[in-house]
Design an enzyme around this catalytic site. Structure first.
Site, PDB file in Angstrom:
ATOM      1  N   CYS A   1       0.825  -1.212   0.000  1.00 26.03           N
ATOM      2  CA  CYS A   1       0.000   0.000   0.000  1.00 26.03           C
ATOM      3  C   CYS A   1       0.857   1.260   0.000  1.00 26.03           C
ATOM      4  CB  CYS A   1      -1.003  -0.021   1.162  1.00 26.03           C
ATOM      5  SG  CYS A   1      -2.277   1.243   1.001  1.00 26.03           S
TER       6      CYS A   1
ATOM      7  N   HIS B   1      -3.238  -5.093   1.516  1.00 27.49           N
ATOM      8  CA  HIS B   1      -2.647  -5.333   2.845  1.00 27.49           C
ATOM      9  C   HIS B   1      -2.651  -6.811   3.210  1.00 27.49           C
ATOM     10  CE1 HIS B   1      -2.306  -1.135   4.070  1.00 27.49           C
ATOM     11  NE2 HIS B   1      -3.457  -0.937   3.453  1.00 27.49           N
TER      12      HIS B   1
ATOM     13  N   GLU C   1      -1.085  -8.180   5.393  1.00 29.10           N
ATOM     14  CA  GLU C   1      -0.909  -8.341   6.845  1.00 29.10           C
ATOM     15  C   GLU C   1      -2.245  -8.233   7.590  1.00 29.10           C
ATOM     16  OE1 GLU C   1      -0.476  -5.664   5.202  1.00 29.10           O
ATOM     17  OE2 GLU C   1      -0.909  -3.881   6.410  1.00 29.10           O
TER      18      GLU C   1
END
Lengths: 212, 294
Positions: free
Chosen positions: A85, A170, A172
Site C-alpha cells: 500500500c 494489505h 498483513e
C-alpha cells in the site's frame, strides 16, 4: 523454508503505519522480524518491508530519521524489499526509486470506497489472495524490466522488479500469510546465496550471528 | 465479489493511522500545515476544543463547505466530529465522503442516553472512553477505533493518563480471569460478554487504541505512546501554540521515536510557548467534557 535454510532477519519500517501486524506475520512465517526506526536498525537485514500507512508521513519520517541512504544501500546489495500500500508508493520512481513504476495515490477513492476482493497474484500458489484495499493506490505506469503480478479493475495492483515487490493491498490484515512466507523464503534464499558467495556456509554464518 | 465497508475495512484504516498524529484543524491552511508537518490525518472542526471551552454555547458538526475545502487541500484522510447520538450529522458527513467520524464529547451531546448505532454506517467511527467498560460499549455499537477522552482543550495530560491507564489496566485484569469469571466481569463492566471474552483472549482491544485530550508537548506524546497508545490525537495543542508547524513536526517525531529521549529532547528545542494549560482543580464539574457519554 527447509531445515538447512537461513532464518532470515527481516526489518519492517516502523516510522508510521501498520508495521506491528507485519512483524507478527513475519514471525509466524519463520523469520526474525525487527522494527526499523534508525539507520542502525538496517544493518544486517536480509529483507525489508515498507508497510502501509500514510505515504506523506512515512516519506517525511524516513527523511527525518536519515533512513534514505541505508534503504538504498539495502536495495543496491540486491536484498529483497516488499512494499505494501503506502509502501508501494514510498518505493516508486517518485520517492525512493527502488522500483521503476509510478503510482496513483488513493486511486480507488477515499475510505468509503475501500474494499476487500480476491486477487490472483502470480508466483503465489494455492488460489487467489484475499486483498484488503484501504484508500489503496494502483500502479500507473511501469518501466521496462517491471513485471506486473496482479491486476484488478483493469489496473496493476502488484508488481516486481528484481528483488523489489510491491502490492497495493494489505496482506498483513488477513490470516493468510502466504505472501509473508514467500517473502521470508526469498529473503532466506538471497541470504544463503550471499553467504555462499562470501565463501561461507550458511550454517557458519548463522552460528556466528548468534554469537554476535 | 468486492465487499465494501466491512469491519475489517473500517478497522483497516485505523490500523494504517497507527504510530501517527491526527491533528485538529479549522481551515484548509491549517490542514496543509498539518500535512506538511507529517500528520497522518486531520480532524476538521469549527473551533478547537480550547475555544469551545472559552466560548461556551452549543458546539456542533462543522460546516460542509469547510470540510470540502479541507478535503480538497490535502491527500491524507479527513476526519470530522459529530455530537454524541446525532446520527443525522453522521449521515451528512458520510454523504460528504468523510474518511472517519469522531462521535465526540467535545461537541455538545445531542442524546443523553444513546450513542449512534455505528454499524448502520459505511464510514468508520472513533469514540472516546475513560475506562475499559466504556470502550467496550462503544465497540458494541460498532466503533472501529477507541481513543482516550482525556480533557480536551486544557493542555493538561493528567486525564488522558488516567484514562489510558484505566483502559490498559482493565485489559490486563481480564487476562487474569478464568472463563467462568468473565460473565461477571462483563456485568461489572457493563459491556457485551463476547467482547469481554475477545479482549481477555487477545490481551488487547480488537481495534486500535489512541490517545486524545491534553497533549501539548512532544514529551506528552511520548508519554502516551509508552503508556500503550498506538497513536495520538492532538487538538488545541498545535494551533494554539506559538509555532504550530514546528510543534507539529516535533510531536510527530516524538510519536514515532517515543522510546528515544535524546531525539525528543532535540525535537523539543526552540518550539516557543506551548498552549496555555488549565489545572484540573480550577475546572468545575460542569466544564468537564469527559463526563459526557456513558
Amino acid at each position: 523454508m527447509g531445515s538447512a535454510a537461513v532464518r532470515p532477519k527481516i526489518g519492517v519500517l516502523a516510522v508510521q503505519g501498520g508495521f506491528a501486524t507485519h512483524l507478527a506475520h513475519l514471525n509466524s512465517a519463520g523469520a526474525a522480524a525487527v522494527e526499523v526506526r534508525t539507520p542502525d536498525d538496517l544493518v544486517g537485514l536480509d529483507g525489508l518491508i515498507l508497510p502501509g500507512g500514510e505515504s506523506t508521513t512515512i516519506t517525511m519520517g524516513i527523511e527525518a530519521a536519515g533512513l534514505e541512504e541505508g534503504i538504498r544501500e539495502h536495495h543496491r546489495e540486491g536484498k529483497p524489499v516488499l512494499g505494501t500500500c503506502a509502501g508501494m508508493i514510498v518505493a516508486d520512481r517518485d520517492h525512493l526509486g527502488l522500483i521503476d513504476i509510478t503510482t496513483r495515490r488513493n486511486a480507488f477513492g477515499r475510505q468509503l470506497a475501500s474494499f476487500e476482493d480476491e486477487v490472483e497474484v502470480e508466483g503465489i500458489d494455492g488460489g487467489p489472495v484475499h486483498g484488503v484495499f484501504i484508500r489503496a493506490p494502483w500502479v500507473e505506469t511501469v518501466g521496462p524490466g517491471v513485471e506486473v503480478l496482479a491486476e484488478l479493475r483493469g489496473h496493476p495492483v502488484a508488481a516486481r522488479q528484481g528483488p523489489v515487490t510491491v502490492v497495493s493491498f494489505h496482506p498483513e490484515l488477513t490470516a493468510d500469510d502466504r505472501i509473508h512466507r514467500w517473502f521470508a523464503g526469498s529473503a532466506s534464499a538471497a541470504a544463503g546465496n550471499r553467504r555462499a558467495g562470501e565463501g561461507e556456509e550458511p550454517g557458519e554464518q548463522a552460528e556466528r550471528r548468534q554469537q554476535d | 465479489m468486492a465487499e465494501e465497508a466491512t469491519f475489517r475495512v473500517k478497522t483497516g484504516l485505523a490500523e494504517m493511522l497507527k504510530g501517527g498524529v491526527i491533528m485538529d484543524v479549522v481551515n484548509a491552511d491549517e490542514a496543509k500545515i498539518a500535512e506538511d508537518s507529517g500528520a497522518c490525518a486531520v480532524m476538521a472542526l469549527e473551533r478547537v476544543p480550547s475555544d469551545i471551552r472559552r466560548d461556551g454555547g452549543v458546539a456542533r458538526m462543522s460546516s460542509p463547505r469547510m470540510i470540502k475545502e479541507i478535503q480538497a487541500s490535502v491527500s491524507i484522510p479527513v476526519m470530522a466530529k459529530v455530537r454524541i447520538g446525532h446520527f443525522a450529522e453522521a449521515q451528512v458527513l458520510e454523504s460528504l465522503n468523510i474518511d472517519f467520524i469522531d462521535e465526540s464529547e467535545v461537541l455538545t451531546p445531542a442524546d443523553e442516553s444513546n450513542h449512534i448505532d455505528k454499524f448502520e454506517f459505511k464510514a468508520p467511527f472513533v469514540c472516546g472512553a475513560t475506562n475499559l467498560g466504556e470502550a467496550l460499549r462503544r465497540l458494541g455499537e460498532g466503533a472501529a477505533m477507541i481513543r482516550s477522552k482525556g480533557e480536551a482543550g486544557t493542555g493538561n495530560i493528567v486525564e488522558a493518563v488516567r484514562h489510558m491507564r484505566e483502559i490498559t489496566k482493565g485489559i490486563r485484569h481480564l487476562g487474569t480471569l478464568s472463563s467462568t469469571e468473565l460473565p461477571t466481569a462483563a456485568k461489572e463492566l457493563g459491556a457485551p460478554l463476547e467482547l469481554v471474552r475477545d479482549v481477555a483472549t487477545r490481551g488487547w482491544l480488537p481495534v486500535p487504541l489512541f490517545c486524545a485530550g491534553g497533549i501539548a508537548t512532544p514529551a506528552d506524546a511520548a508519554l502516551m505512546m509508552q503508556l500503550g497508545a498506538e497513536g495520538n490525537f492532538v487538538g488545541s495543542g498545535i494551533f494554539k501554540s506559538d509555532d504550530p508547524a514546528r510543534r507539529a513536526k516535533a510531536i510527530v517525531e516524538a510519536t514515532t521515536h517515543f522510546n528515544d529521549p535524546e531525539r525528543i529532547a532535540a525535537a523539543s528545542e526552540d518550539l516557543g510557548e506551548a498552549m496555555p494549560g488549565i489545572e484540573m482543580s480550577t475546572l468545575g464539574e460542569e466544564s468537564r467534557l469527559a463526563g459526557r457519554g456513558w
